[in-house]
Design a protein around this motif. Structure first.
Motif, PDB file in Angstrom:
ATOM      1  N   SER A  35       4.470   2.587   4.468  1.00 23.19           N
ATOM      2  CA  SER A  35       3.371   2.247   3.571  1.00 23.19           C
ATOM      3  C   SER A  35       3.074   0.757   3.638  1.00 23.19           C
ATOM      4  CB  SER A  35       3.732   2.600   2.119  1.00 23.19           C
ATOM      5  OG  SER A  35       4.226   3.910   2.004  1.00 23.19           O
ATOM      6  N   TRP A  36       1.913   0.421   3.123  1.00 21.19           N
ATOM      7  CA  TRP A  36       1.537  -0.961   2.858  1.00 21.19           C
ATOM      8  C   TRP A  36       1.319  -1.116   1.358  1.00 21.19           C
ATOM      9  CZ3 TRP A  36       1.756  -4.811   6.327  1.00 21.19           C
ATOM     10  CH2 TRP A  36       1.756  -4.481   7.682  1.00 21.19           C
ATOM     11  N   ARG A  45       3.179  -5.332  -7.664  1.00 27.59           N
ATOM     12  CA  ARG A  45       3.017  -4.880  -6.286  1.00 27.59           C
ATOM     13  C   ARG A  45       2.475  -3.453  -6.314  1.00 27.59           C
ATOM     14  NH1 ARG A  45       7.847  -6.078  -2.120  1.00 27.59           N
ATOM     15  NH2 ARG A  45       7.490  -8.118  -3.116  1.00 27.59           N
ATOM     16  N   ASP A  46       1.333  -3.250  -5.675  1.00 32.09           N
ATOM     17  CA  ASP A  46       0.653  -1.952  -5.723  1.00 32.09           C
ATOM     18  C   ASP A  46       0.548  -1.323  -4.340  1.00 32.09           C
ATOM     19  OD1 ASP A  46      -1.659  -3.269  -8.153  1.00 32.09           O
ATOM     20  OD2 ASP A  46       0.112  -2.014  -8.496  1.00 32.09           O
ATOM     21  N   LEU A  47       0.562  -0.013  -4.325  1.00 34.30           N
ATOM     22  CA  LEU A  47       0.380   0.727  -3.083  1.00 34.30           C
ATOM     23  C   LEU A  47      -1.048   0.560  -2.576  1.00 34.30           C
ATOM     24  CD1 LEU A  47       1.445   2.821  -0.984  1.00 34.30           C
ATOM     25  CD2 LEU A  47       0.490   4.581  -2.504  1.00 34.30           C
ATOM     26  N   VAL A  48      -1.175   0.288  -1.282  1.00 37.98           N
ATOM     27  CA  VAL A  48      -2.480   0.208  -0.638  1.00 37.98           C
ATOM     28  C   VAL A  48      -2.732   1.485   0.167  1.00 37.98           C
ATOM     29  CG1 VAL A  48      -3.888  -1.033   1.060  1.00 37.98           C
ATOM     30  CG2 VAL A  48      -2.369  -2.295  -0.493  1.00 37.98           C
ATOM     31  N   ALA A  49      -1.770   1.852   1.013  1.00 38.27           N
ATOM     32  CA  ALA A  49      -1.923   3.028   1.858  1.00 38.27           C
ATOM     33  C   ALA A  49      -0.550   3.470   2.337  1.00 38.27           C
ATOM     34  CB  ALA A  49      -2.824   2.727   3.055  1.00 38.27           C
ATOM     35  N   THR A  57      -1.898  10.974   5.111  1.00 34.34           N
ATOM     36  CA  THR A  57      -2.191   9.631   4.602  1.00 34.34           C
ATOM     37  C   THR A  57      -2.620   9.678   3.136  1.00 34.34           C
ATOM     38  OG1 THR A  57      -4.484   9.771   5.375  1.00 34.34           O
ATOM     39  CG2 THR A  57      -2.882   8.787   6.875  1.00 34.34           C
ATOM     40  N   ASP A  58      -2.479   8.527   2.509  1.00 30.48           N
ATOM     41  CA  ASP A  58      -2.903   8.380   1.121  1.00 30.48           C
ATOM     42  C   ASP A  58      -3.370   6.943   0.952  1.00 30.48           C
ATOM     43  OD1 ASP A  58      -1.391   8.429  -2.173  1.00 30.48           O
ATOM     44  OD2 ASP A  58      -3.382   9.081  -1.526  1.00 30.48           O
ATOM     45  N   TYR A  59      -4.402   6.750   0.117  1.00 27.22           N
ATOM     46  CA  TYR A  59      -4.974   5.428  -0.068  1.00 27.22           C
ATOM     47  C   TYR A  59      -5.210   5.133  -1.547  1.00 27.22           C
ATOM     48  CZ  TYR A  59      -6.140   5.629   4.915  1.00 27.22           C
ATOM     49  OH  TYR A  59      -6.086   5.722   6.291  1.00 27.22           O
ATOM     50  N   PHE A  67     -10.235   0.730   4.468  1.00 24.49           N
ATOM     51  CA  PHE A  67      -8.959   0.534   5.146  1.00 24.49           C
ATOM     52  C   PHE A  67      -8.526   1.836   5.810  1.00 24.49           C
ATOM     53  CE2 PHE A  67      -7.088  -3.086   2.295  1.00 24.49           C
ATOM     54  CZ  PHE A  67      -8.274  -3.803   2.462  1.00 24.49           C
ATOM     55  N   THR A  68      -7.841   1.707   6.942  1.00 26.91           N
ATOM     56  CA  THR A  68      -7.296   2.867   7.642  1.00 26.91           C
ATOM     57  C   THR A  68      -5.859   2.576   8.047  1.00 26.91           C
ATOM     58  OG1 THR A  68      -9.479   3.444   8.523  1.00 26.91           O
ATOM     59  CG2 THR A  68      -7.559   4.446   9.572  1.00 26.91           C
ATOM     60  N   ILE A  69      -4.953   3.475   7.676  1.00 31.59           N
ATOM     61  CA  ILE A  69      -3.555   3.343   8.073  1.00 31.59           C
ATOM     62  C   ILE A  69      -3.295   4.298   9.237  1.00 31.59           C
ATOM     63  CG2 ILE A  69      -2.699   5.070   6.423  1.00 31.59           C
ATOM     64  CD1 ILE A  69      -0.212   3.237   6.047  1.00 31.59           C
TER      65      ILE A  69
END
Length: 115
Positions: A35-36, A45-49, A57-59, A67-69
């Protein structure tokens, strides 16, 4: 032990793009989530992707459509393609690896988006 090395941060104007990379090495298990996260000064600190080893995937809502992971075929490097960047995307971006109860963080890379 798992080591995470991030790269690709920097300064970009609003509307621009950056691509972050995170290379994992060490005792990487085949089933994991990478994850990022990001953290701006004074914020949590928050989840980005996130992306699983199976490719799901999750965003965060704030980055959907921009954004694309992704991850490479060896599944040891995860990328975050960031387009249409906004000043509010400014933060330190952290790579995160999780398998079961084992968790590792990268050292973080600064992303600054100017007006």
């Amino acid at each position: 032990q798992v080591q995470l090395v991030e790269s690709g941060g920097g300064l970009v104007q609003a509307g621009g793009s950056l691509r972050l990379s995170c290379r994992a090495s060490g005792n990487i298990l085949s089933i994991n989530v990478m994850s990022w996260y990001r953290q701006a000064p004074g914020n949590q600190r928050d989840l980005v992707a996130a992306i699983t080893s199976g490719g799901a995937t999750d965003y965060a809502d704030s980055v959907k459509g921009r954004f694309t992971i992704s991850r490479d075929n060896a599944k040891t490097t995860v990328y975050l393609q960031m387009n249409s960047l906004k000043p509010e995307d400014t933060a330190v971006y952290y790579c995160y690896y999780k398998t079961g109860q084992v968790k590792y963080w990268g050292q973080g890379t600064q992303v600054t988006v100017s007006l």
